[in-house]
Design an enzyme around this catalytic site. Structure first.
Site, PDB file in Angstrom:
ATOM      1  N   ASP A  18       0.815  -1.221   0.000  1.00  0.00           N
ATOM      2  CA  ASP A  18       0.000   0.000   0.000  1.00  0.00           C
ATOM      3  C   ASP A  18       0.846   1.267   0.000  1.00  0.00           C
ATOM      4  OD1 ASP A  18      -2.235  -1.710   0.264  1.00  0.00           O
ATOM      5  OD2 ASP A  18      -1.891  -1.766   2.427  1.00  0.00           O
ATOM      6  N   LYS A  72       2.343   1.969  -5.094  1.00  0.00           N
ATOM      7  CA  LYS A  72       3.110   1.485  -6.246  1.00  0.00           C
ATOM      8  C   LYS A  72       2.321   1.618  -7.542  1.00  0.00           C
ATOM      9  CE  LYS A  72       3.474  -2.479  -4.261  1.00  0.00           C
ATOM     10  NZ  LYS A  72       2.874  -2.139  -2.961  1.00  0.00           N
ATOM     11  N   GLY A 124      -4.040  -4.578  -4.118  1.00  0.00           N
ATOM     12  CA  GLY A 124      -4.944  -3.501  -4.527  1.00  0.00           C
ATOM     13  C   GLY A 124      -4.162  -2.414  -5.238  1.00  0.00           C
ATOM     14  N   HIS A 125      -4.536  -2.111  -6.471  1.00  0.00           N
ATOM     15  CA  HIS A 125      -3.878  -1.012  -7.183  1.00  0.00           C
ATOM     16  C   HIS A 125      -4.948   0.011  -7.513  1.00  0.00           C
ATOM     17  CE1 HIS A 125      -0.256  -3.369  -8.060  1.00  0.00           C
ATOM     18  NE2 HIS A 125      -1.090  -4.373  -8.139  1.00  0.00           N
ATOM     19  N   GLN A 149       2.395  -6.004  -2.908  1.00  0.00           N
ATOM     20  CA  GLN A 149       2.720  -6.027  -1.462  1.00  0.00           C
ATOM     21  C   GLN A 149       4.027  -5.258  -1.213  1.00  0.00           C
ATOM     22  OE1 GLN A 149       1.860  -9.504  -2.793  1.00  0.00           O
ATOM     23  NE2 GLN A 149      -0.163  -8.659  -2.626  1.00  0.00           N
TER      24      GLN A 149
HETATM   25  P1  IMP Z   1      -2.320 -12.844   1.810  1.00  0.00           P
HETATM   26  O1  IMP Z   1      -1.382 -12.263   0.797  1.00  0.00           O
HETATM   27  O2  IMP Z   1      -3.773 -12.664   1.439  1.00  0.00           O
HETATM   28  O3  IMP Z   1      -1.993 -14.266   2.134  1.00  0.00           O
HETATM   29  O4  IMP Z   1      -2.144 -12.028   3.186  1.00  0.00           O
HETATM   30  C1  IMP Z   1      -0.965 -12.127   3.962  1.00  0.00           C
HETATM   31  C2  IMP Z   1      -0.629 -10.779   4.600  1.00  0.00           C
HETATM   32  O5  IMP Z   1      -0.271  -9.850   3.581  1.00  0.00           O
HETATM   33  C3  IMP Z   1      -1.785 -10.142   5.351  1.00  0.00           C
HETATM   34  O6  IMP Z   1      -1.253  -9.431   6.461  1.00  0.00           O
HETATM   35  C4  IMP Z   1      -2.375  -9.163   4.350  1.00  0.00           C
HETATM   36  O7  IMP Z   1      -3.051  -8.100   4.982  1.00  0.00           O
HETATM   37  C5  IMP Z   1      -1.114  -8.698   3.661  1.00  0.00           C
HETATM   38  N1  IMP Z   1      -1.344  -8.240   2.280  1.00  0.00           N
HETATM   39  C6  IMP Z   1      -1.551  -8.998   1.189  1.00  0.00           C
HETATM   40  N2  IMP Z   1      -1.685  -8.237   0.103  1.00  0.00           N
HETATM   41  C7  IMP Z   1      -1.537  -6.972   0.477  1.00  0.00           C
HETATM   42  C8  IMP Z   1      -1.527  -5.722  -0.221  1.00  0.00           C
HETATM   43  O8  IMP Z   1      -1.679  -5.629  -1.444  1.00  0.00           O
HETATM   44  N3  IMP Z   1      -1.332  -4.617   0.553  1.00  0.00           N
HETATM   45  C9  IMP Z   1      -1.119  -4.691   1.889  1.00  0.00           C
HETATM   46  N4  IMP Z   1      -1.112  -5.822   2.584  1.00  0.00           N
HETATM   47  C10 IMP Z   1      -1.317  -6.961   1.884  1.00  0.00           C
END
Ligand code: IMP
Length: 442
Positions: free
Chosen positions: A12, A15, A39-40, A232
């Site tokens: 977040d 990017k 999320g973009h 991420q």
């Molecule tokens: P997962 O990727 O859904 O398995 O989540 C694992 C961890 O990564 C969790 O803490 C999510 O909140 C975090 N996470 C996954 N994708 C994002 C993102 O795009 N932005 C921020 N946090 C993310």
């Protein structure tokens, strides 16, 4: 040439906006890890596009590629492609045949495992998109890849092998009835076969699948510019992040090579741009030494729109954490930095930057390897004078020197501490609200 965009914090960082900014000069924008957990948000002429899987570059007509390091939910892929078409765009999206496929049981099991962990400290607060369980199957050599969707016999064989395992895991380990009407199709081999074969046919008909490494290497050889879009961030990297409160892939720059099939020398000859927010946010569980609460946190959250793009969850916010960004700079080898949300911090009398931690009586300059030790770190702050609001559009047009003096002091300090020049500064959500000092592709 390649330009790799990597988050230096916990995702977040904005990017999507950087990819949008630099992507104009790119011929291909490729993602190399993650799936529809990312999320973009891209704003084009006031129109907002929210994407979770398709590379954001396609909004401006650039070819978008999902590399082999990604996990692809075909339902999301087609939903996003169709939604873009409905808005009058003609997205050109390619998908690596080596990428792994998210199946409905992955999502159910993601939720079941999080529920099982919820009584302990181990819950990661996942996005529930089935990301971890899909990478788990990849590593366990029982995954289904995009290329398998094009091969009826192979797909059937794989589904028939894996579904009984998933049914047993659901019922025997997690106490989830696989025949519950709420998700029975997720555990029904025949229904899955039909659904995923249909996705395979559509991928084939639309000519969307590629050998990602060859596709990109050919484009590089032809002199094309490639933007590699990390999702991420470094703090969520499965190796370099706050394990186990991480995602299941490598957002760090090394992932750009393994997740696309480009050589590390190709990626390394290009630029690696680190993206940060002027403060810090985290969604999900895990340590966050600079976390704020109360009115201050609420103000930053509201002003910065700190709510998850994918899940809508309010994000935890905190002061800028330099030890984490130092760690990211080392792990990624940044050639440049983009600092976003400088406008969000305007109007505060004073701001803090965590310059080091106190850990068990010692000063620590970077993130400890053990996550429970990181959780025990107490931030040591350096205080900065705040800066006033400004006509940020005008500032962006005039350039870096038009930023309020205190903002420049803050930014120059961060750049000096991580020994990386600042390429751009975000002063608002739109692409025009960016102070651009360096464009790696121009
Ligand atoms: P997962 O990727 O859904 O398995 O989540 C694992 C961890 O990564 C969790 O803490 C999510 O909140 C975090 N996470 C996954 N994708 C994002 C993102 O795009 N932005 C921020 N946090 C993310």
């Amino acid at each position: 040439m390649t330009v790799t965009i990597v988050g230096a914090q916990m995702g977040d960082e904005g990017k999507g906006g950087v990819v949008d900014l630099y992507g104009d000069e790119a011929d291909v924008v490729a993602r190399y890890q993650g799936g529809d957990n990312a999320g973009h948000t891209v704003v084009v002429d006031g129109d907002e596009f929210k994407l979770s899987l398709v590379p954001s570059g396609v909004v401006r007509g650039t070819v978008g590629l999902l590399g082999n390091g990604c996990v692809v939910n075909p339902a999301t892929l087609f939903d996003e492609v169709d939604a873009l078409r409905e808005r009058g765009l003609d997205p050109d999206v390619r998908v690596a045949r080596r990428a792994h496929v998210i199946l409905p049981y992955h999502r159910v099991l993601d939720g079941a495992e999080e529920a099982a962990k919820s009584d302990s400290d181990l819950e990661a607060g996942t996005t529930g998109r089935g990301i971890g369980p899909t990478y788990e199957d990849k590593a366990a050599r029982r995954g289904i890849r995009v290329g398998d969707l094009l091969d009826p016999a192979g797909l059937r064989e794989r589904i028939e092998y894996v579904v009984p395992l998933k049914r047993t895991l659901a019922s025997e380990v997690f106490g989830v009835d696989p025949d519950d009407p709420d998700h029975a199709e997720a555990f029904d081999a025949e229904a899955l076969y039909e659904q995923y074969r249909a996705y395979g046919r559509r991928l084939d008909e639309e000519g969307m699948t590629v050998d990602a490494g060859r596709f990109l290497a050919d484009r590089v050889a032809a002199g094309d510019e490639i933007l590699l879009e990390g999702a991420q961030g470094t703090g969520l990297d499965i190796d370099h992040g706050s394990y186990p409160y991480v995602t299941s892939s490598n957002p760090t720059a090394g992932g750009a090579a393994t997740g696309t099939g480009l050589g590390v020398t190709t990626v390394g000859r290009g630029e690696v741009v680190g993206v940060v927010k002027a403060y810090f946010s985290r969604v999900g569980t895990g340590p966050m030494p600079t976390e704020l609460d109360g009115d201050l946190a609420e103000t930053i959250r509201e002003r910065g729109g700190e709510y998850g793009t994918v899940t809508g969850r309010p994000r935890r916010v905190g002061w800028f954490d330099l030890p984490l960004v130092r760690h990211a700079a080392r792990a990624n080898g940044y050639t440049g930095l983009v600092v976003n949300h400088v406008d969000t911090l305007a109007g505060f009398d004073e701001l803090q930057v965590c310059v080091a931690y106190d850990l068990d009586g010692e000063r620590v300059e970077t993130v400890p390897s053990e996550t429970d030790r990181w959780a025990r770190c107490e931030p040591r702050y350096r205080r900065f004078e705040g800066w006033p609001g400004a006509d940020w559009g005008a500032v962006a047009e005039e350039g870096y020197d038009a930023l309020p003096a205190n903002a420049r002091e803050y930014l120059d300090f961060l750049a000096g501490e991580v020994d990386t020049p600042i390429y751009a500064v975000g002063v608002g959500p739109g692409r025009e609200e960016t102070v651009v000092r360096e464009h790696p592709l121009e």
